[in-house]
Design an enzyme around this catalytic site. Structure first.
Site, PDB file in Angstrom:
ATOM      1  CB  CYS A 186      -0.871   0.067   1.246  1.00  0.00           C
ATOM      2  SG  CYS A 186      -1.718  -1.415   1.643  1.00  0.00           S
TER       3      CYS A 186
HETATM    4  N1  SAJ Z   1       7.453   1.963   8.282  1.00  0.00           N
HETATM    5  C1  SAJ Z   1       8.514   2.722   8.734  1.00  0.00           C
HETATM    6  N2  SAJ Z   1       8.305   3.584   9.756  1.00  0.00           N
HETATM    7  C2  SAJ Z   1       7.074   3.723  10.347  1.00  0.00           C
HETATM    8  C3  SAJ Z   1       6.005   2.942   9.867  1.00  0.00           C
HETATM    9  C4  SAJ Z   1       6.212   2.067   8.840  1.00  0.00           C
HETATM   10  O1  SAJ Z   1       9.636   2.619   8.221  1.00  0.00           O
HETATM   11  O2  SAJ Z   1       6.952   4.520  11.279  1.00  0.00           O
HETATM   12  C5  SAJ Z   1       7.657   1.061   7.152  1.00  0.00           C
HETATM   13  C6  SAJ Z   1       7.350  -0.370   7.491  1.00  0.00           C
HETATM   14  O3  SAJ Z   1       8.511  -1.027   7.950  1.00  0.00           O
HETATM   15  C7  SAJ Z   1       6.893  -0.928   6.138  1.00  0.00           C
HETATM   16  C8  SAJ Z   1       6.238   0.265   5.467  1.00  0.00           C
HETATM   17  O4  SAJ Z   1       6.743   1.431   6.137  1.00  0.00           O
HETATM   18  O5  SAJ Z   1       7.999  -1.341   5.369  1.00  0.00           O
HETATM   19  C9  SAJ Z   1       4.714   0.248   5.545  1.00  0.00           C
HETATM   20  O6  SAJ Z   1       4.398   0.043   6.889  1.00  0.00           O
HETATM   21  P1  SAJ Z   1       2.891   0.256   7.480  1.00  0.00           P
HETATM   22  O7  SAJ Z   1       3.009   0.241   8.954  1.00  0.00           O
HETATM   23  O8  SAJ Z   1       2.248   1.417   6.838  1.00  0.00           O
HETATM   24  O9  SAJ Z   1       2.181  -1.101   7.117  1.00  0.00           O
HETATM   25  P2  SAJ Z   1       1.334  -1.514   5.855  1.00  0.00           P
HETATM   26  O10 SAJ Z   1       2.044  -1.314   4.572  1.00  0.00           O
HETATM   27  O11 SAJ Z   1       0.843  -2.870   6.157  1.00  0.00           O
HETATM   28  O12 SAJ Z   1       0.141  -0.465   5.856  1.00  0.00           O
HETATM   29  C10 SAJ Z   1      -1.147  -0.885   6.196  1.00  0.00           C
HETATM   30  C11 SAJ Z   1      -2.031   0.199   5.685  1.00  0.00           C
HETATM   31  N3  SAJ Z   1      -3.390  -0.267   5.720  1.00  0.00           N
HETATM   32  C12 SAJ Z   1      -4.174  -0.021   4.638  1.00  0.00           C
HETATM   33  O13 SAJ Z   1      -3.786   0.555   3.657  1.00  0.00           O
HETATM   34  C13 SAJ Z   1      -5.558  -0.494   4.734  1.00  0.00           C
HETATM   35  C14 SAJ Z   1      -1.907   1.438   6.527  1.00  0.00           C
HETATM   36  O14 SAJ Z   1      -2.934   2.392   6.165  1.00  0.00           O
HETATM   37  C15 SAJ Z   1      -2.049   1.110   7.976  1.00  0.00           C
HETATM   38  O15 SAJ Z   1      -1.945   2.304   8.738  1.00  0.00           O
HETATM   39  C16 SAJ Z   1      -0.914   0.166   8.331  1.00  0.00           C
HETATM   40  O16 SAJ Z   1      -1.189  -1.050   7.610  1.00  0.00           O
HETATM   41  C17 SAJ Z   1      -0.878  -0.138   9.829  1.00  0.00           C
HETATM   42  O17 SAJ Z   1      -1.165   0.781  10.612  1.00  0.00           O
HETATM   43  O18 SAJ Z   1      -0.482  -1.265  10.159  1.00  0.00           O
END
Ligand code: SAJ
Length: 436
Positions: A271
């Protein structure tokens, strides 16, 4: 319209879900559990056959619930789009990836669109859930539905409602995550809300499909930009000789007006690295540069290289070079405690180190093997006693099960990109975004 609304309210309809992945299958199961006859449509015959045998393949779906719905005949799956002739309301949850040039790849939506054009019938309610650029619903789907002369808003009904599925989230699942929904007309909205009213705890109506499309893009662009800021803070703190993790934790004590994001080796997942580019692409067609999106993407996609530089200078301090070194990466999934490697920055770190002449291996408790172009690499068996054979160990994803104390004890050099070693002090640790 009134009698259709009545039939929906009385659950006297058949619901369709196109795309039976981590979004569509949980949604189809929720409709089935609400007592609505549900037909899942997918192009993958293997998946369809598994589902019709009651076999589940999505972690957030309960095997028992799926099996019960299949056995009761409430849910069935098919590859045959002509089923749309017997469907009253259909939700579309197909992938919307990026092309190699980071442009929207809407081929899945386009192929569904041609099936809709072929099988659309009076009183069909169509709800697009796939994340896409603002305007897709009205510009692509509406003409397809009206090609046969039917009129959206009176004969056929069209909405956009973004998926908000967070795979593996222990608290928020399909049913209890508020659902934003925007219809092309008021009638469309009323009917769409009646459909979702059976399965969603909370509905958030907005004034148009574009508002709903943009809601989703704002949510995920917000994350990408703030992660980009955290990554740039890490680079700045490193230059200032300050520990970025300490600074972020201290800032996070602010009880209002701050939201914690942390730096890392880059941006992974299906995403966050993708969705913002749907918006910046659309804005380019309107001759506007979405600068925050492009800048965040520049910083986030440069993080794997930044990590490789960290490895290089750390090895250098020990009079070694990347070239010829044995390097172990710990964690290939894009975030902790999952098995998904899509867009994982660990893959980039692996490839970059290899390109510089390192002998690279990886371990991941959830990922047995990864595909590189034409070859596969297997996860090693992690044995702490063997860690010292590596010139450097990189913690790329901090899976909960990693015994960080043992890693630091046994490895000769640790590059920690996730602050997994926060509680430990050792000359052997080089932390992303911290001095030293
Ligand atoms: N990441 C960082 N730093 C952060 C947060 C994330 O480097 O502070 C990285 C993660 O390691 C990963 C990427 O960014 O590689 C994405 O991480 P994410 O926490 O956004 O996880 P996702 O990709 O699973 O995002 C999903 C999304 N859900 C939907 O689109 C429905 C996002 O909107 C959610 O907020 C997120 O899950 C969540 O909160 O777990």
């Amino acid at each position: 319209m009134q009698d259709l609304l009545k039939r929906i309210e009385n659950k006297d309809i058949t619901v369709g879900v196109i795309g039976l992945g981590y979004v569509g299958l949980p949604l189809a199961v929720e409709f089935g559990k609400a007592g609505l006859r549900t037909i899942g449509i997918d192009i993958d015959k293997k998946r369809v056959d598994m589902l019709n045998r009651g076999t589940n393949y999505i972690q957030d779906v309960s095997d028992a619930e799926l099996k019960a719905l299949v056995d009761a005949g409430t849910f069935s799956a098919t590859t045959d789009f002509s089923s749309l002739k017997h469907i009253d309301a259909v939700c579309i949850a197909v992938p919307t990836p990026l092309s190699k040039t980071k442009d929207p790849d809407i081929t899945y939506i386009l192929s569904v669109n041609s099936e809709l054009e072929r099988y659309v019938h009076k009183n069909l309610v169509v709800i697009l859930e796939s994340t896409t650029y603002p305007g897709t619903t009205r510009e692509l789907l509406q003409p397809a539905l009206e090609a046969s002369g039917l009129k959206v808003g009176t004969d056929v009904f069209l909405l956009f409602s973004p998926e908000r599925v967070d795979p593996g989230n222990p608290v928020y699942q399909t049913k209890n995550t508020p659902k934003v929904i925007g219809g092309v007309t008021d009638n469309c909205l009323r009917l769409g809300m009646a459909v979702y009213g059976h399965v969603m705890d909370k509905l958030i109506p907005v004034s148009s499909p574009e508002a709903a499309e943009l809601t989703k893009l704002l949510e995920n662009t917000f994350r990408s930009i703030n992660i980009g800021l955290a990554n740039e803070m890490a680079i700045m703190c490193s230059k200032l000789g300050v520990n970025v993790w300490e600074v972020i934790d201290a800032a996070a004590t602010k009880p209002f007006g701050f939201m914690k994001f942390t730096p890392g080796p880059g941006l992974g997942g299906h995403c966050i690295p993708i969705d913002p580019h749907y918006l910046s692409w659309k804005m380019r067609t309107l001759d506007y540069k979405a600068r925050f999106i492009e800048l965040a993407s520049e910083i986030n996609s440069a993080m794997p290289e930044y990590v490789v530089e960290l490895v290089g200078s750390a090895l250098n301090r020990g009079s070694k070079s990347i070239n010829g070194s044995n390097i172990l990466l710990l964690g290939m999934a894009y975030k902790p405690d999952i098995d998904d490697v899509r867009e994982s920055p660990a893959l980039d770190v692996y490839a970059l180190l290899e390109a510089k002449g390192a002998k690279v291996e990886f371990h991941d408790p959830y990922v047995n093997r990864i595909k590189f172009d034409s070859r596969f690499e297997e996860s090693i068996k992690l044995d702490m006693k063997n860690l010292s054979q590596y010139d450097c160990v990189v913690i790329t994803t901090n899976h909960t099960e990693y015994d960080v104390n043992a890693i630091v004890e046994n490895a000769s050099l640790i590059i920690d990109t996730r602050n997994a070693t926060a509680k430990l002090k050792s000359e052997k640790i080089v932390r992303l975004g911290a001095s030293g």
